[in-house]
Design an enzyme around this catalytic site. Structure first.
Site, short mmCIF file in Angstrom:
data_model
loop_
_atom_site.label_atom_id
_atom_site.label_comp_id
_atom_site.label_asym_id
_atom_site.label_seq_id
_atom_site.Cartn_x
_atom_site.Cartn_y
_atom_site.Cartn_z
N GLN A 1 -7.61 -1.71 3.88
CA GLN A 1 -6.54 -0.96 3.22
C GLN A 1 -7.09 -0.03 2.13
O GLN A 1 -6.47 0.97 1.80
CB GLN A 1 -5.53 -1.93 2.63
CG GLN A 1 -4.34 -1.28 1.97
CD GLN A 1 -3.20 -2.27 1.80
OE1 GLN A 1 -2.60 -2.69 2.78
NE2 GLN A 1 -2.92 -2.67 0.57
N TYR B 1 -9.80 -6.44 12.52
CA TYR B 1 -9.14 -5.91 11.33
C TYR B 1 -9.18 -6.92 10.18
O TYR B 1 -9.00 -8.12 10.39
CB TYR B 1 -7.68 -5.55 11.64
CG TYR B 1 -6.95 -5.05 10.40
CD1 TYR B 1 -7.05 -3.72 10.00
CD2 TYR B 1 -6.24 -5.93 9.59
CE1 TYR B 1 -6.44 -3.28 8.84
CE2 TYR B 1 -5.62 -5.49 8.41
CZ TYR B 1 -5.73 -4.15 8.05
OH TYR B 1 -5.13 -3.72 6.90
N ASN C 1 -2.32 -2.66 13.08
CA ASN C 1 -3.77 -2.46 13.05
C ASN C 1 -4.20 -1.23 13.84
O ASN C 1 -5.00 -0.42 13.36
CB ASN C 1 -4.50 -3.70 13.57
CG ASN C 1 -4.21 -4.92 12.72
OD1 ASN C 1 -3.58 -4.81 11.67
ND2 ASN C 1 -4.67 -6.08 13.16
N LYS D 1 -7.92 4.28 2.53
CA LYS D 1 -7.11 5.47 2.31
C LYS D 1 -7.25 6.02 0.89
O LYS D 1 -7.28 7.23 0.69
CB LYS D 1 -5.64 5.15 2.63
CG LYS D 1 -5.43 5.00 4.14
CD LYS D 1 -4.11 4.38 4.50
CE LYS D 1 -4.07 2.89 4.31
NZ LYS D 1 -5.06 2.15 5.13
N LYS E 1 -14.94 30.56 -28.45
CA LYS E 1 -15.49 29.99 -27.22
C LYS E 1 -14.80 30.47 -25.95
O LYS E 1 -13.60 30.67 -25.90
CB LYS E 1 -15.38 28.46 -27.28
CG LYS E 1 -16.28 27.86 -28.32
CD LYS E 1 -17.71 27.74 -27.84
CE LYS E 1 -17.76 26.78 -26.70
NZ LYS E 1 -18.91 25.96 -26.63
N ASN F 1 -15.19 28.87 -22.21
CA ASN F 1 -15.88 27.76 -21.53
C ASN F 1 -15.68 27.75 -20.02
O ASN F 1 -14.61 28.12 -19.53
CB ASN F 1 -15.39 26.42 -22.11
CG ASN F 1 -15.84 26.22 -23.55
OD1 ASN F 1 -16.88 26.73 -23.95
ND2 ASN F 1 -15.05 25.51 -24.31
N SER G 1 -11.63 26.78 -26.60
CA SER G 1 -11.83 25.57 -27.41
C SER G 1 -10.67 25.46 -28.40
O SER G 1 -10.22 26.45 -28.95
CB SER G 1 -13.15 25.68 -28.16
OG SER G 1 -13.13 24.82 -29.29
N GLU H 1 -17.37 23.12 -14.47
CA GLU H 1 -17.82 21.79 -14.88
C GLU H 1 -17.08 20.70 -14.12
O GLU H 1 -17.66 19.68 -13.72
CB GLU H 1 -17.64 21.62 -16.39
CG GLU H 1 -18.65 22.43 -17.18
CD GLU H 1 -18.27 22.61 -18.64
OE1 GLU H 1 -19.14 22.94 -19.43
OE2 GLU H 1 -17.08 22.42 -19.00
N THR I 1 -38.03 28.77 -10.16
CA THR I 1 -38.41 27.45 -9.67
C THR I 1 -38.73 26.64 -10.92
O THR I 1 -39.20 27.20 -11.93
CB THR I 1 -39.65 27.49 -8.75
OG1 THR I 1 -40.78 27.88 -9.53
CG2 THR I 1 -39.48 28.48 -7.60
N HIS I 2 -38.42 25.36 -10.87
CA HIS I 2 -38.56 24.49 -12.06
C HIS I 2 -37.77 25.04 -13.24
O HIS I 2 -38.12 24.79 -14.38
CB HIS I 2 -40.03 24.34 -12.47
CG HIS I 2 -40.95 24.02 -11.35
ND1 HIS I 2 -41.27 22.74 -10.98
CD2 HIS I 2 -41.59 24.84 -10.47
CE1 HIS I 2 -42.09 22.77 -9.94
NE2 HIS I 2 -42.31 24.03 -9.60
N SER J 1 0.83 -1.22 0.00
CA SER J 1 0.00 0.00 0.00
C SER J 1 0.86 1.26 0.00
O SER J 1 0.33 2.36 0.12
CB SER J 1 -0.94 0.00 1.21
OG SER J 1 -0.20 -0.13 2.40
#
Ligand code: ARG
Length: 459
Positions: A323, A318, A111, A326, A284, A286, A278, A291, A156-157, A24
């Site tokens: 493992q 344990y 552990n 993390k 463009k 963006n 772009s 996003e 709304t909506h 790990s």
């Protein structure tokens, strides 16, 4: 190949594929600092309780402190051949101070050690996220102040509904973020419990003092059941849960801002430094940053579900399944911290398109509800008032005229109770001014809200 912490009973070396599969270190090297800090407290405790001679404890502590400096200077390098960070720290310490280093593992298992390290990490992560939330809240409150006079259509909506102050909209996110701040604080109470001293699962026959270790590491409590201490990851689930909801709030904000930055809405203008272009279309601009934040909520919430699913059905105590904890915790923390930082900066540089907003406001019947409430003040039951104004809206729409352009005489055809005061209500600014109810969008209550937040931030 780094020496194992458990080789004694084995007659064959580990298959290299297995070594790679089980290691790990690629993920948990990030716990190096916490592993060393935890070990320093453990070594002090061993000396203080006379489990190892004090002089040896001091040598352990001094060696560990040297390792800590290496880590803090950023020159620590993960050893890919180590099974995990605990093994590597042990090895580095042995190299540094000789065989006495091996006494560090007295009355301790990986552990309880890994549970400790992860709790220390989560404690810092939650505290840091809370600080970043504060800074983002401050940026939002500052923007609310900067744009305090801007009225926009509220939705709304996703249909235009009633005028609201842009500041009121921004402050709604400050409220959400406050709950995130609180939630992380509540999660901290359950993170801040010392698991060290649980041993592998049963505790130890050696005369340890867990409360001494807890004081060194500033834990508020010591865990009360050793089996629970090594197998519990609820605290990490809670952190992920709190981060998921936080990420969802950031995502919703991002979506609002993305919509507002379109030509169709035209409410916001992103700063060039916070937008992207772009590769094909030269014109463009963006909102990639927003996003990424919007999409990230899915990844973070996925991490939450991942850990829940790992825990589901795990027998005590344990198991190596743990493992995986993390991986998802680090990812969620990194992602959310990154978003908090970039969003604060983006908001500090954003601008509004006042001319476009004014045109948006002119365009329809945003103030219809104000007309209905006017009739209510004259004693008309709300259902009837609703009906009357509905008829008015329909007729205006049919004739292609805006509600605000109607003459008083025309209003009166629908109800004799309409007067000049009613006509004056057909104005978005006036509409927000009269929303004086507690928590409403009036400039007065928004100003008070800004004041309350600033006081709370101590600014
Ligand atoms: N790398 C392990 C983990 O992250 C450390 C604990 C290993 N304990 C064990 N009994 N194999 O969970």
């Amino acid at each position: 190949m780094a020496r194992k912490l458990w080789g004694g009973r084995f007659r064959k070396p580990t298959d290299p594929v297995v070594a790679r599969f089980t290691s790990s270190i690629a993920v948990d090297h990030r716990l190096a600092r916490y592993d060393v800090v935890g070990s320093i407290a453990h070594a002090r405790m061993l000396g203080k309780c006379g489990i190892i001679p004090q002089a040896e404890a001091n040598r352990l502590v001094r060696g560990l402190e040297r390792l800590l400096r290496v880590i803090e200077q950023g020159t620590f390098k993960p050893d890919p051949s180590a099974e995990d960070i605990h093994t590597q720290v042990q090895q580095m310490l042995t190299k540094l101070i000789g065989p006495v280093a091996e006494k560090l593992q007295t009355a301790r298992s990986r552990n309880d050690q890994v549970a400790l390290d992860l709790r220390l990490y989560c404690r810092d992560a939650a505290a840091q996220a809370r600080k970043k939330i504060r800074r983002l809240q401050q940026a939002l409150v500052d923007a609310a102040q900067r744009f305090r006079d801007v009225v926009i259509p509220g939705y709304t909506h996703l249909q235009r509904a009633q005028p609201v102050l842009l500041a009121h909209h921004l402050l709604a996110y400050v409220e959400m973020l406050q709950r995130d701040h609180d939630r992380l604080g509540e999660a901290l109470a359950r993170i801040n419990v010392l698991p060290l001293g649980a041993g592998a699962l049963a505790g130890t026959s050696l005369p340890i003092d867990r409360h001494f270790a807890a004081r060194q590491l500033k834990f508020a409590r010591v865990s009360d059941n050793s089996l629970d201490a090594v197998s519990d990851r609820d605290f990490a689930v809670e952190l992920l849960g709190a981060l998921s909801l936080l990420a969802v709030h950031l995502s919703r904000f991002a979506e609002d801002a993305i919509l507002w930055a379109t030509e169709e809405f035209g409410i916001l203008e992103l700063d060039d430094a916070f937008a992207t272009g772009s590769s094909l279309m030269p014109q463009k601009k963006n909102p990639d940053v927003l996003e990424l934040i919007r999409g990230q909520a899915g990844v973070v919430a996925g991490g939450w579900v991942s850990l829940l699913s790992v825990l589901k059905g795990l027998p005590l105590a344990y198991n190596r399944d743990l493992q995986w904890d993390k991986l998802v915790v680090f990812q969620a923390v990194d992602l959310v911290q990154g978003s908090l930082t970039v969003l604060e900066r983006l908001i500090r540089h954003v601008d509004v398109r006042r001319d476009r907003i004014d045109r948006l406001l002119e365009s329809d019947a945003l103030c219809a509800t104000d007309l209905a409430e006017h009739l209510v003040r004259k004693g008309v039951p709300f259902r009837q008032a609703h009906e009357i104004v509905g008829g008015l809206v329909l007729s205006a729409e049919r004739r292609g005229v805006k509600l605000g352009a109607l003459r008083l005489a025309e209003l009166k055809r629908f109800s004799t109770l309409f007067d000049e005061e009613a006509q004056a209500l057909l104005n978005p600014r006036r509409s927000v001014e009269v929303k004086l109810s507690w928590g409403g969008t009036s400039p007065q209550s928004v100003k008070q809200a800004i004041g309350r937040w600033r006081k709370q931030f101590g600014a």
